[in-house]
Enzyme design. Structure first.
Site, mmCIF file in Angstrom:
data_model
loop_
_atom_site.group_PDB
_atom_site.id
_atom_site.type_symbol
_atom_site.label_atom_id
_atom_site.label_comp_id
_atom_site.label_asym_id
_atom_site.label_seq_id
_atom_site.Cartn_x
_atom_site.Cartn_y
_atom_site.Cartn_z
ATOM 1 N N GLY A 133 0.834 -1.197 0.000
ATOM 2 C CA GLY A 133 0.000 0.000 0.000
ATOM 3 C C GLY A 133 0.866 1.243 0.000
ATOM 4 O O GLY A 133 1.958 1.263 -0.566
ATOM 5 N N GLU A 134 0.378 2.305 0.632
ATOM 6 C CA GLU A 134 1.086 3.583 0.763
ATOM 7 C C GLU A 134 1.228 4.330 -0.566
ATOM 8 O O GLU A 134 1.755 5.426 -0.595
ATOM 9 C CB GLU A 134 2.493 3.399 1.349
#
Length: 374
Positions: free
Chosen positions: A333-334
């Site tokens: 993610g991120e």
């Protein structure tokens, strides 16, 4: 089960210009069709065999369509990371405590996370937004605070957010895109941070695509087999509690997170601004799925950065008709996959804008080569 509800307050989605041939131009699309022909000709007549740059040619064509230019440019690419906490975390659907969300936000702000490293490497502007982290950060520094509340409610018991909170989150996501556009960005991606947000994304996927929850639930941040079974049971019960609604906004309010709702609003705003949108992994794609149910034209502006290692993402991509650029087994993610795709997007625009044609370089193409026929 109660009857399906409707959204109690209005939300006006931004207008998105379609990219298909029949949708641009006052002449019913003829002007756009002519431009498309010129754009494809420009790609085909570069000093290379036709199609030899593979997916980069498709990508260059898409970017040229978005920018309506034979010489597109990627200007000030930006990634916005939205962070928020989820009430469903109380049901033990993640191996990590909810405190990790705020700890990772602090890591983002200190420049120590993977998205920081990848953004620096790719020369990407990075913004971090508090969409609704459970713990208030007293000295936020360069954090953009747009917290709707200190985390969503537990959707195994009640809807994750009120309709008013949903509309606020959608508007805040759009506002951050408008800011980046005003700063000169024409290319943007979105990332997220929030313990238990794969649970929210799995429920959104299940409900919006009418799929069994088993097809949507994965290990998230690292659940073992028993943990996955527990997570699946919790989410199945939550889906049973809340009746299906034909309105994607109701579904988003019921199961989403504030960071997911902000990404949804951000996607719609970015497409409205005719930006090239880089789509990250499972949770970011779930937010796009919600946005596409609100206005399907948003997909015309989306470049799918990668295929995540999280269970369910590949199926979601297939349902969206997406062909991701990368397949690296990422599941962090991120916005990390989006950042890694930026050099490819730059390369696609650069070859279209900078590479010589056979004519300009004085190089013979096949049509100019001597014929063996007599």
């Amino acid at each position: 089960m109660s009857t399906a509800r409707t959204l109690s307050m209005p939300y006006k989605a931004p207008v998105i210009t379609p990219l298909h041939e029949a949708g641009i131009g006052d002449d019913g699309g003829a002007a756009d069709a002519g431009f498309c022909a010129r754009l494809q000709h420009a790609i085909d007549t570069k000093t290379k065999p036709v199609g030899s740059l593979g997916a980069l040619e498709t990508l260059a064509y898409q970017i040229g369509r978005i920018q309506q230019s034979l010489r597109p440019a990627i200007r000030r690419p930006a990634i916005i990371v939205f962070a928020g906490d989820h009430g469903i975390a109380a049901q033990g659907v993640s191996p990590f405590p909810q405190a990790v969300t705020v700890q990772m936000v602090m890591n983002f702000l200190a420049g120590g996370a993977a998205i920081n490293a990848f953004s620096r490497s790719a020369r990407v502007e990075l913004e971090v937004v508090d969409a609704g982290v459970a713990t208030e950060i007293e000295h936020p520094g360069n954090l953009v605070v747009r917290a709707v509340a200190r985390g969503t409610r537990d959707f195994s018991v009640e809807p994750a957010m009120t309709d008013e909170q949903l509309v606020q989150a959608l508007a805040s996501g759009a506002e951050r895109v408008d800011y980046q556009a005003a700063m000169g960005s024409n290319t943007i991606g979105f990332g997220e941070m929030g313990i238990a947000n794969t649970s929210a994304a799995a429920c959104l996927m299940s409900r919006l695509l009418d799929l069994p929850i088993d097809a949507c639930v994965g290990r998230g941040t690292g659940l073992d087999d028993a943990g996955v079974a527990h997570k699946r049971a919790v989410l199945a019960a939550a889906l049973e509690r809340h009746p299906a609604s034909p309105d994607p906004l109701v579904t988003l309010a019921t199961f989403g997170g504030f960071e997911i709702a902000m990404m949804t609003g951000a996607y719609l705003a970015a497409a409205h601004a005719r930006m090239t949108i880089l789509v990250d992994g499972f949770i970011a794609t779930a937010a796009l799925l919600a946005a596409s149910k609100i206005n399907a034209r948003v997909l015309d502006y989306c470049v799918f950065a990668h295929s995540s290692g999280e269970h369910g993402h590949q199926l979601m991509l297939e349902k969206l008709g997406a062909k991701p650029l990368l397949s690296l087994g990422l599941r962090l993610g991120e916005g990390t996959g989006a950042a890694l795709a930026v050099p490819l997007v730059r390369a696609a625009a650069s070859f279209l804008s900078e590479m010589a044609s056979f004519e300009s370089a004085g190089v013979s193409d096949r049509s100019d080569a001597p014929s063996d026929e007599h």
